[in-house]
Design a protein around this motif. Sequence first.
Motif, short mmCIF file in Angstrom:
data_model
loop_
_atom_site.label_atom_id
_atom_site.label_comp_id
_atom_site.label_asym_id
_atom_site.label_seq_id
_atom_site.Cartn_x
_atom_site.Cartn_y
_atom_site.Cartn_z
N SER A 35 0.83 -1.20 0.04
CA SER A 35 0.27 0.00 0.15
C SER A 35 0.88 1.30 -0.01
O SER A 35 0.36 2.27 -0.16
CB SER A 35 -0.95 0.01 1.24
OG SER A 35 -0.18 -0.03 2.32
N ASN A 36 1.97 0.99 -0.06
CA ASN A 36 2.90 2.15 -0.18
C ASN A 36 2.83 3.11 -1.49
O ASN A 36 2.14 2.45 -2.45
CB ASN A 36 4.47 1.95 -0.34
CG ASN A 36 5.33 1.60 1.18
OD1 ASN A 36 6.12 1.16 1.32
ND2 ASN A 36 4.14 1.76 2.09
N TYR A 195 -5.09 -0.03 -2.61
CA TYR A 195 -4.51 1.13 -2.55
C TYR A 195 -2.78 1.09 -2.99
O TYR A 195 -2.47 -0.05 -3.07
CB TYR A 195 -4.48 1.66 -1.24
CG TYR A 195 -5.63 1.93 -0.39
CD1 TYR A 195 -6.32 2.96 -0.78
CD2 TYR A 195 -6.32 0.85 0.21
CE1 TYR A 195 -7.75 3.23 -0.05
CE2 TYR A 195 -7.74 0.80 0.73
CZ TYR A 195 -8.21 2.35 0.25
OH TYR A 195 -9.29 2.47 0.98
N GLY A 196 -2.46 2.12 -3.36
CA GLY A 196 -0.98 2.01 -3.85
C GLY A 196 -0.61 1.03 -4.93
O GLY A 196 -1.52 0.74 -5.94
N TRP A 197 0.21 -0.09 -4.82
CA TRP A 197 0.63 -1.03 -5.82
C TRP A 197 -0.43 -1.97 -6.08
O TRP A 197 -0.77 -2.32 -7.16
CB TRP A 197 1.87 -1.64 -5.44
CG TRP A 197 3.04 -0.81 -5.25
CD1 TRP A 197 3.49 0.16 -4.47
CD2 TRP A 197 4.05 -0.58 -6.56
NE1 TRP A 197 4.52 0.92 -4.80
CE2 TRP A 197 5.01 0.29 -6.08
CE3 TRP A 197 4.15 -1.25 -7.73
CZ2 TRP A 197 5.92 0.91 -6.84
CZ3 TRP A 197 5.11 -0.84 -8.60
CH2 TRP A 197 6.00 0.11 -8.18
N ALA A 198 -1.37 -2.05 -5.00
CA ALA A 198 -2.38 -2.91 -5.11
C ALA A 198 -3.46 -2.43 -5.96
O ALA A 198 -4.13 -3.29 -6.92
CB ALA A 198 -3.18 -3.48 -3.57
N LEU A 259 -3.06 9.31 12.85
CA LEU A 259 -2.07 10.19 12.24
C LEU A 259 -0.77 9.23 11.78
O LEU A 259 -0.18 8.41 12.60
CB LEU A 259 -1.60 11.03 13.71
CG LEU A 259 -0.22 11.95 13.32
CD1 LEU A 259 -0.70 12.75 12.18
CD2 LEU A 259 0.03 12.49 14.53
N THR A 260 -0.56 9.49 10.40
CA THR A 260 0.47 8.87 9.76
C THR A 260 1.49 9.67 9.51
O THR A 260 1.25 10.85 9.09
CB THR A 260 -0.12 8.15 8.48
OG1 THR A 260 -1.04 7.16 8.78
CG2 THR A 260 1.07 7.49 7.56
N ALA A 267 2.85 14.58 7.21
CA ALA A 267 1.72 14.32 8.25
C ALA A 267 0.56 13.79 7.38
O ALA A 267 -0.04 14.88 6.42
CB ALA A 267 1.41 14.91 9.46
N LEU A 268 -0.06 12.80 7.38
CA LEU A 268 -1.18 12.61 6.90
C LEU A 268 -2.39 11.95 7.85
O LEU A 268 -2.15 11.12 8.72
CB LEU A 268 -0.94 11.20 5.70
CG LEU A 268 0.25 11.59 4.91
CD1 LEU A 268 0.54 10.31 3.94
CD2 LEU A 268 -0.29 12.64 3.87
N PRO A 269 -3.72 12.06 7.32
CA PRO A 269 -4.77 11.52 8.10
C PRO A 269 -4.90 10.08 7.78
O PRO A 269 -5.54 9.18 8.57
CB PRO A 269 -6.10 12.11 7.48
CG PRO A 269 -5.43 13.23 6.80
CD PRO A 269 -4.21 12.90 6.37
N CYS A 270 -4.29 9.25 6.79
CA CYS A 270 -4.01 7.97 6.54
C CYS A 270 -3.01 7.64 5.65
O CYS A 270 -2.42 8.64 5.08
CB CYS A 270 -5.36 7.52 5.76
SG CYS A 270 -5.53 8.20 4.14
N HIS A 271 -2.67 6.42 5.58
CA HIS A 271 -1.39 5.94 4.71
C HIS A 271 -1.59 6.41 3.40
O HIS A 271 -0.40 6.59 2.66
CB HIS A 271 -1.16 4.41 4.93
CG HIS A 271 -2.38 3.76 4.66
ND1 HIS A 271 -3.53 3.59 5.11
CD2 HIS A 271 -2.22 2.94 3.46
CE1 HIS A 271 -3.99 2.68 4.19
NE2 HIS A 271 -3.38 2.47 3.20
#
Length: 382
Positions: A35-36, A195-198, A259-260, A267-271
Amino acid sequence: MATTGSPNAEIRPGPPLWLLAELTYRCPLQCPYCSNPVDFADQGQELDTGQWLDVFAQARAMGAAQLGLSGGEPLTRPDLIELVSGARELGYYSNLITSGMGLNRDKVRALADAGLDHIQISFQDAEAAGNQLMAGSRKAFQHKLEMARAVKAHDFPMVLNIVIHRHNIDRIGDIIQLCLDLEADYVELATCQYYGWAHLNRQGLMPSRAQLQQAEHVVADYRRRLEDAANPCQLIFVVPDYYEERPKPCMNGWGSMFLTITPDGTALPCHSARQLPIDFPNVRDHTIETIWHHSPGFNHFRGDAWMPEPCRSCDEKHEDFGGCRCQAYMLTGDAANADPVCAKSPHHHTIVAAREQAGTPLDQVPPLTYRNERNARLIYRG
Ligand code: FES
């Protein structure tokens, strides 16, 4: 960067209870469902030890209680023990989220001595070939087995995580049995979230409804058998929201408790939020207090004033918050839209189409794109 001026600036949330520290994007594995972000190879410099410890202290002072140490592979950070030790001194319940690669018996002992509470090891499959197909490493499976045993031997709660997708879902019984053989206390059978690579590899990863239903039978059967066990292992089966008619309350609401912090201090509210066309603050420039309460990025989707229809007049909006902002953005191009998982969304057809595609034979879908620096640079630069 400006930190005021949000339309939702008057909303005062509780503290960030759950801090996820993505220590690095470096990882020796290449899982195509990571998910990166897909452009991770072009991100900025990682925070150093002192900067991370300062983030931990600021968030703890605000009330953060749980600390996730993840990545990438957090074991690639040479200062991991120091970070764990700092987290313990601050009073966090700390959780290392790892592939197990880079771990050895001495490090398991050192992490225990430093006060780590919990280690979660991921497997890709119940056997070496399936593991290699996803992780891209021939040696990973054997090493993970050894490290899972070492974690158990040091009295950590044994938590195993296996991402489930169309290539391994038919072996879910074997996967559960492997976890039981390793004396797992908790097993997360987390069906891939896109998400991300998925998201990039969705066609090659998404199981069909028939596969999913069969897997649910297998899990239910194991749960029944485990009911009378002396130390019953908890099986947590996370089904993909693509097969739901209502969205998940993602992050329990934007900026409400999660908090991510990314490796470079964003700083993010989700990854996944960094992909959104929103300006997010960095801990190098602002305090966590300012970021959490006053930054436009964190206030953007708080409350419900931002919601368009059908969410605005929906009587379920305080339960699901309109679903996932990142998913709405990826599937509709506008993060404010209702999550297309919701059957009330005018974009729900995108989810229905994905379900219909899920049964397409593998030789008719694009090959998996593996998460590595070369692919990250190719994708990012087009
Ligand atoms: Fe970002 Fe759901 S993953 S809001």
